[in-house]
Enzyme design. Sequence first.
Site, PDB file in Angstrom:
ATOM      1  N   ASP A  34      10.176 -89.823 -34.174  1.00 16.74           N
ATOM      2  CA  ASP A  34       8.339 -89.907 -34.914  1.00 16.74           C
ATOM      3  C   ASP A  34       8.189 -88.668 -35.772  1.00 16.74           C
ATOM      4  OD1 ASP A  34       6.185 -92.115 -33.559  1.00 16.74           O
ATOM      5  OD2 ASP A  34       5.590 -90.806 -34.925  1.00 16.74           O
ATOM      6  N   PHE A  37       2.589 -88.925 -37.436  1.00 17.14           N
ATOM      7  CA  PHE A  37       1.536 -88.952 -38.373  1.00 17.14           C
ATOM      8  C   PHE A  37       0.903 -89.677 -37.729  1.00 17.14           C
ATOM      9  CE2 PHE A  37       0.401 -91.958 -41.583  1.00 17.14           C
ATOM     10  CZ  PHE A  37      -1.131 -90.973 -42.514  1.00 17.14           C
ATOM     11  N   TYR A 146       1.750-101.189 -47.869  1.00 15.93           N
ATOM     12  CA  TYR A 146       2.228-101.632 -46.878  1.00 15.93           C
ATOM     13  C   TYR A 146       2.817-103.229 -46.918  1.00 15.93           C
ATOM     14  CZ  TYR A 146       2.050-102.150 -41.678  1.00 15.93           C
ATOM     15  OH  TYR A 146       2.147-103.095 -40.472  1.00 15.93           O
ATOM     16  N   TYR A 160      21.712-106.620 -45.863  1.00 14.73           N
ATOM     17  CA  TYR A 160      22.785-105.942 -45.256  1.00 14.73           C
ATOM     18  C   TYR A 160      23.362-106.521 -43.722  1.00 14.73           C
ATOM     19  CZ  TYR A 160      21.876-100.252 -46.487  1.00 14.73           C
ATOM     20  OH  TYR A 160      22.246 -99.553 -47.332  1.00 14.73           O
TER      21      TYR A 160
HETATM   22  P1  NAD Z   1       1.192 -96.739 -35.157  1.00 19.15           P
HETATM   23  O1  NAD Z   1       0.305 -96.287 -35.845  1.00 19.15           O
HETATM   24  O2  NAD Z   1       0.762 -96.751 -33.756  1.00 19.15           O
HETATM   25  O3  NAD Z   1       2.819 -97.165 -34.851  1.00 19.15           O
HETATM   26  C1  NAD Z   1       3.715 -96.424 -36.003  1.00 19.15           C
HETATM   27  C2  NAD Z   1       4.394 -95.371 -35.635  1.00 19.15           C
HETATM   28  O4  NAD Z   1       5.280 -94.719 -36.862  1.00 19.15           O
HETATM   29  C3  NAD Z   1       3.268 -93.713 -35.046  1.00 19.15           C
HETATM   30  O5  NAD Z   1       4.056 -93.022 -34.162  1.00 19.15           O
HETATM   31  C4  NAD Z   1       3.555 -92.833 -36.559  1.00 19.15           C
HETATM   32  O6  NAD Z   1       3.651 -91.824 -36.265  1.00 19.15           O
HETATM   33  C5  NAD Z   1       4.805 -93.829 -36.824  1.00 19.15           C
HETATM   34  N1  NAD Z   1       5.532 -92.968 -37.665  1.00 19.15           N
HETATM   35  C6  NAD Z   1       5.242 -93.388 -39.516  1.00 19.15           C
HETATM   36  N2  NAD Z   1       5.763 -92.856 -40.418  1.00 19.15           N
HETATM   37  C7  NAD Z   1       6.608 -92.509 -39.735  1.00 19.15           C
HETATM   38  C8  NAD Z   1       8.175 -91.708 -40.311  1.00 19.15           C
HETATM   39  N3  NAD Z   1       8.304 -91.954 -42.356  1.00 19.15           N
HETATM   40  N4  NAD Z   1       8.607 -91.389 -39.887  1.00 19.15           N
HETATM   41  C9  NAD Z   1       8.315 -91.565 -38.376  1.00 19.15           C
HETATM   42  N5  NAD Z   1       7.844 -92.248 -37.832  1.00 19.15           N
HETATM   43  C10 NAD Z   1       6.552 -92.440 -38.424  1.00 19.15           C
HETATM   44  O7  NAD Z   1       1.254 -98.044 -35.554  1.00 19.15           O
HETATM   45  P2  NAD Z   1       1.353 -99.443 -34.501  1.00 19.15           P
HETATM   46  O8  NAD Z   1       0.710-100.936 -34.280  1.00 19.15           O
HETATM   47  O9  NAD Z   1       2.138 -99.584 -33.298  1.00 19.15           O
HETATM   48  O10 NAD Z   1       2.858 -99.918 -34.642  1.00 19.15           O
HETATM   49  C11 NAD Z   1       4.215-100.461 -34.923  1.00 19.15           C
HETATM   50  C12 NAD Z   1       4.971-100.986 -35.797  1.00 19.15           C
HETATM   51  O11 NAD Z   1       4.640-102.683 -35.829  1.00 19.15           O
HETATM   52  C13 NAD Z   1       5.012-100.694 -37.011  1.00 19.15           C
HETATM   53  O12 NAD Z   1       5.935-100.879 -38.289  1.00 19.15           O
HETATM   54  C14 NAD Z   1       3.526-102.158 -37.961  1.00 19.15           C
HETATM   55  O13 NAD Z   1       3.754-102.032 -39.075  1.00 19.15           O
HETATM   56  C15 NAD Z   1       4.478-103.332 -36.568  1.00 19.15           C
HETATM   57  N6  NAD Z   1       3.219-103.692 -37.207  1.00 19.15           N
HETATM   58  C16 NAD Z   1       2.688-103.645 -35.712  1.00 19.15           C
HETATM   59  C17 NAD Z   1       1.105-104.678 -35.959  1.00 19.15           C
HETATM   60  C18 NAD Z   1      -0.121-104.585 -35.125  1.00 19.15           C
HETATM   61  O14 NAD Z   1      -1.218-105.542 -34.807  1.00 19.15           O
HETATM   62  N7  NAD Z   1      -0.049-103.703 -34.445  1.00 19.15           N
HETATM   63  C19 NAD Z   1       1.242-105.944 -36.411  1.00 19.15           C
HETATM   64  C20 NAD Z   1       2.072-106.054 -37.539  1.00 19.15           C
HETATM   65  C21 NAD Z   1       3.090-105.295 -37.511  1.00 19.15           C
HETATM   66  N1  UDP Z   2      22.752 -93.116 -43.297  1.00 17.54           N
HETATM   67  C1  UDP Z   2      21.571 -91.869 -42.239  1.00 17.54           C
HETATM   68  N2  UDP Z   2      22.583 -92.169 -41.593  1.00 17.54           N
HETATM   69  C2  UDP Z   2      23.909 -92.881 -41.041  1.00 17.54           C
HETATM   70  C3  UDP Z   2      24.371 -93.223 -42.250  1.00 17.54           C
HETATM   71  C4  UDP Z   2      24.003 -93.320 -43.483  1.00 17.54           C
HETATM   72  O1  UDP Z   2      20.535 -91.790 -42.061  1.00 17.54           O
HETATM   73  O2  UDP Z   2      24.771 -92.921 -39.730  1.00 17.54           O
HETATM   74  C5  UDP Z   2      21.568 -93.579 -45.013  1.00 17.54           C
HETATM   75  C6  UDP Z   2      22.358 -92.820 -45.340  1.00 17.54           C
HETATM   76  O3  UDP Z   2      21.403 -91.116 -46.360  1.00 17.54           O
HETATM   77  C7  UDP Z   2      22.319 -93.377 -46.699  1.00 17.54           C
HETATM   78  C8  UDP Z   2      21.714 -94.650 -46.453  1.00 17.54           C
HETATM   79  O4  UDP Z   2      21.269 -94.457 -45.120  1.00 17.54           O
HETATM   80  O5  UDP Z   2      21.757 -93.226 -47.871  1.00 17.54           O
HETATM   81  C9  UDP Z   2      22.383 -95.507 -46.659  1.00 17.54           C
HETATM   82  O6  UDP Z   2      23.233 -95.394 -46.314  1.00 17.54           O
HETATM   83  P1  UDP Z   2      25.093 -97.081 -46.356  1.00 17.54           P
HETATM   84  O7  UDP Z   2      25.758 -96.065 -45.946  1.00 17.54           O
HETATM   85  O8  UDP Z   2      24.532 -97.859 -46.809  1.00 17.54           O
HETATM   86  O9  UDP Z   2      24.525 -96.685 -48.262  1.00 17.54           O
HETATM   87  P2  UDP Z   2      25.778 -95.431 -48.828  1.00 17.54           P
HETATM   88  O10 UDP Z   2      25.412 -94.114 -48.160  1.00 17.54           O
HETATM   89  O11 UDP Z   2      26.593 -95.927 -49.537  1.00 17.54           O
HETATM   90  O12 UDP Z   2      24.025 -94.851 -50.651  1.00 17.54           O
END
Ligand code: NAD
Ligand code: UDP
Length: 312
Positions: A34, A37, A146, A160
């Site tokens: 995490d 955020f 979103y 994929y």
């Molecule tokens: P939340 O905001 O509580 O949790 C999201 C988590 O992702 C947070 O802990 C945040 O810090 C982390 N995060 C955000 N950006 C990040 C990044 N770039 N790198 C690493 N961590 C990051 O929301 P939630 O309700 O727990 O939702 C979880 C998932 O489920 C999300 O993908 C959301 O889109 C999906 N979702 C939730 C609902 C709902 O009703 N709660 C509905 C549909 C889909």
């Molecule tokens: N990647 C990663 N962890 C891994 C392997 C890949 O984060 O163990 C990331 C990597 O930065 C890459 C992306 O995943 O940009 C997509 O990987 P993929 O092998 O599909 O694509 P490529 O490396 O050929 O662009």
Amino acid sequence: MARKRILVTGGAGFIGSHLCRRLVADGHDVVCLDNYFTGTKDNVAPLLGSTNFELLRHDVTFPLYIEVDEIYNLACPASPIHYQFDPVQTTKTSVHGAINMLGLAKRTRAKIFQASTSEVYGDPDVHPQTETYRGNVNTIGPRACYDEGKRCAETLFFDYYRQHRLNIRVGRFFNTYGPRMRPDDGRVVSNFIVQALRGEPITIYGDGLQTRSFCFVDDLIEGIVRLMNAPDDVVGPMNLGNPTEFTIAELAQLVIELTGAKSKIIHMPLPEDDPMQRCPDIGFAKRALGWEPAIPLAQGIERTIAYFKTIV
Ligand code: NAD
Ligand code: UDP
Ligand code: UDP
């Protein structure tokens, strides 16, 4: 069940923390990733003493090299106020995050689950929403970062799957609520409960006749884990949610009743592109997983109120 090394991205968030708890209880080795955020360490504090749980501060938009057997990709802010705070970052999180996690899955041959959303249907003109419905999303509106980010993530998962034969799962979650939502999360259930407990006015956006279908988080977690462990031909996308639909005005009444609050109801402007109705068709999940939600709204709201009473 065999012990697996499992990565949960967004694991310190609302749903992610419940999923981590479940997977740790099942005996797996869980890495909770995490960037905090919207998530907090407090959400996973009870797990910190377990030797089969570890926290990793990382942003999914950057590559990650670890060894895992399964990945649940939940990282992404889910509340409109949070995902609209930095919309470019929201799209990057969904799209670059999906690419990185799919790249990781490809290298490790891990099974990978994507947390998709009912928002892929936008403001739907088919009701209830089935998985075959392709949606009605405004590509340039305030929710698009979103919605389109999540749609693109689904596209990447299926590319994929076809191109690299990855073992994928895509679950489309509908509105989910429960303990460990943030008091300032901004979504309707937490807003109404916190307002009621503080004796503040309950803020209904628009006339309150828009509908949502609310799933208690324990039910959702069971659906997620069943989909991940389903036979390999069950990939989704699959709706996961509670098919009982309520208007937002009905939800406000229920929260007032169950808290015994004296709060009055006030109306505020409806946000742009706010969907008018939302209800999942969960026939696919019922048939393929034998899953359906068990916790009715009043019971789930009571449990959520009990949680918020301890923190507000
Ligand atoms: P939340 O905001 O509580 O949790 C999201 C988590 O992702 C947070 O802990 C945040 O810090 C982390 N995060 C955000 N950006 C990040 C990044 N770039 N790198 C690493 N961590 C990051 O929301 P939630 O309700 O727990 O939702 C979880 C998932 O489920 C999300 O993908 C959301 O889109 C999906 N979702 C939730 C609902 C709902 O009703 N709660 C509905 C549909 C889909
Ligand atoms: N990647 C990663 N962890 C891994 C392997 C890949 O984060 O163990 C990331 C990597 O930065 C890459 C992306 O995943 O940009 C997509 O990987 P993929 O092998 O599909 O694509 P490529 O490396 O050929 O662009
Ligand atoms: N909503 C409301 N008052 C609030 C917060 C939300 O009336 O304080 C409404 C919102 O306009 C929407 C519904 O409740 O129609 C669900 O909003 P939420 O942000 O929880 O989720 P989403 O719109 O993403 O389904």
